[in-house]
Design an enzyme around this catalytic site. Structure first.
Site, PDB file in Angstrom:
ATOM      1  N   ARG A 147       0.842  -1.082   0.102  1.00 35.04           N
ATOM      2  CA  ARG A 147      -0.023  -0.021  -0.100  1.00 35.04           C
ATOM      3  C   ARG A 147       0.648   1.132   0.038  1.00 35.04           C
ATOM      4  O   ARG A 147       0.544   2.191  -0.454  1.00 35.04           O
ATOM      5  CB  ARG A 147      -1.060   0.028   1.131  1.00 35.04           C
ATOM      6  N   ILE A 151       3.436 -23.623  14.150  1.00 35.62           N
ATOM      7  CA  ILE A 151       3.145 -24.968  14.527  1.00 35.62           C
ATOM      8  C   ILE A 151       2.736 -25.984  13.091  1.00 35.62           C
ATOM      9  O   ILE A 151       1.661 -25.449  12.697  1.00 35.62           O
ATOM     10  CB  ILE A 151       2.186 -25.270  15.532  1.00 35.62           C
ATOM     11  N   LYS A 198      -9.916 -19.804  13.733  1.00 30.37           N
ATOM     12  CA  LYS A 198      -9.072 -20.939  13.773  1.00 30.37           C
ATOM     13  C   LYS A 198      -9.838 -22.108  14.039  1.00 30.37           C
ATOM     14  O   LYS A 198      -9.661 -23.217  13.344  1.00 30.37           O
ATOM     15  CB  LYS A 198      -7.966 -20.634  14.499  1.00 30.37           C
TER      16      LYS A 198
END
Length: 430
Positions: A48, A138, A207
């Protein structure tokens, strides 16, 4: 033999994560080429603010026209790390239409429109990978999609937001109040200036939707996830938890019903026993506990956010997608063949810890016990203390449906002897 023509990568976004992705692509170029079987070339970076100095990135690669970049036609992989719904959604679908595969870290978009994005990828014979969208570095999505593809996952229970875990860990270890712990998290850079997405559970809910969809091979959207933030958790709640040999974590919980006919997905604070593996997850770390039929109990642990950890997950996906590209193949896509319904929170069965402010006089406990019995909620333990006409009554239940507990609490509030409901906390992990 290594292919000499490079695979071209377009990077959308060059903030904390994007700049680290670009740095690793540059400094580890030879290793990445050896692992992939062809060089990878950063062909463009959409930003941007083009005037900002970006160390290690050729200014000639920087553009503000992200749409033109993904439409070039010679781009093999688009890495999207700008976040949000738009323009990310349009850019990703445009990338597919122009022959590119996509690596994304955009949990909010995937939780809301994952089905449509997977369909677009399939229509254009492209990959959509998003390991970095859940739990940072992870490895979690790939094990669920690939390593456990032949197993039946029954439960996913995890700490998937480092900011909230830092705050709750600080409250637990030091006795600090919520605001004091939040201020420290902000000062250390763990919390944003506006921490709403974290502390109100929006981040973890996105999530949870992604994890539930993958684990149970069904459609789970963000709107399907029950969400409760942790701003009302107090030092008194931690004191009560310690009396039960528990601590408090903000958990994302995805479960398959016992009869296998439905699933649930929820995010809320909960007490967990100190001997549960998640109880020892400290600071801003994440951990996810997976229970599968054949594999048993698995735990994935590590840093869940930050530029380097998230970039590690992005680069892992980039390597996989580039390998697929060279082989003329695609990796595992959407798997929602079960089409299981998502049950409402009222059907969820768990234990509860309820703290009541009551009048300190004979008969109060009997009244309270009667209300629990009338609503079919069995009491496990009761602890009462008080003086000068006021008392605290702590009730821990056996497992009960959330709807039954809600009815119980509503009825308790109608008793003249109950001054108020100080707190209600679910007990998980047992």
């Amino acid at each position: 033999m290594m292919r000499t023509r490079p695979l071209k990568v377009a990077l959308l976004g060059c903030g904390v994560v994007g700049s680290e992705v670009a740095r690793i692509m540059t400094t580890h170029a030879d290793d990445l080429a050896a692992r992939i079987g062809a060089p990878v070339e950063l062909a463009g970076v959409a930003v941007r603010r083009p005037s900002k100095v970006r160390e290690g990135i050729d200014p000639a690669l920087v553009t503000t026209d992200a749409t033109a970049l993904v439409k070039r036609g010679d781009i093999d992989v688009v890495v999207e790390v700008i976040g949000g719904i738009e323009p990310a959604r349009s850019l990703i679908t445009t990338a597919f239409e122009h022959g590119a595969s996509v690596v994304s870290a955009n949990k909010a978009l995937l939780a809301q429109d994952g089905e449509a994005l997977h369909a677009a990828a399939l229509d254009h014979d492209a990959d959509l990978y998003y390991e970095a969208a859940v739990a940072g570095a992870i490895p979690l999505i790939r094990p669920l999609r690939e390593s456990l593809a032949g197993d039946k996952v029954n439960r996913v229970l995890g700490i998937v937001n480092g900011t909230t875990n830092f705050i709750l860990d600080k409250m637990d270890s030091t006795g600090a109040g919520y605001q004091e712990a939040l201020d420290e998290a902000t000062a250390l850079g763990y919390a944003e200036a506006d921490p709403t997405a974290d502390v109100e559970g929006f981040d973890a809910a996105a999530k949870a939707a992604i994890l539930a969809g993958i684990a149970f091979h069904t459609r789970v959207r963000l709107d399907d996830v029950y969400r409760e933030g942790m701003t009302e958790v107090t030092a008194a709640d931690f004191a009560s938890a310690k009396e039960m040999d528990c601590t408090i974590k903000l958990l994302a919980i995805c479960e398959r019903a016992a009869d296998g006919g439905s699933v649930t997905a929820r995010v809320h604070p909960a007490m967990i026993p100190l001997d549960h593996p998640l109880a020892s997850v400290r600071g801003a770390y994440n951990a996810v506990f997976v229970e599968a039929e054949a594999a048993g109990q698995l735990m994935f642990y590590g840093p869940g956010a930050g530029g380097s950890p998230t970039a590690s997950a992005v680069l892992g996906d980039l390597v996989a997608v580039c390998r697929n590209r060279l082989n003329g193949a695609t990796g595992p896509g959407d798997s929602a063949y079960t089409q299981l319904p998502v049950s409402p929170m009222g059907d969820v069965v768990t234990r509860y810890h309820i703290s009541l402010d009551v009048a300190d006089k004979p008969g109060v406990l009997a009244q309270v016990a009667t209300v629990f019995a009338e609503h079919g909620v069995s009491i496990d333990t009761v602890r009462q203390s008080g003086k000068d006409g006021e008392a605290s009554l702590v009730v821990v239940t056996h497992r009960a449906a959330d709807a039954a507990l809600t009815g119980t609490v509503d009825a308790l509030r109608q008793l003249d002897t109950v001054r108020g409901v100080a707190s209600i906390m679910r007990v998980e992990g047992e």
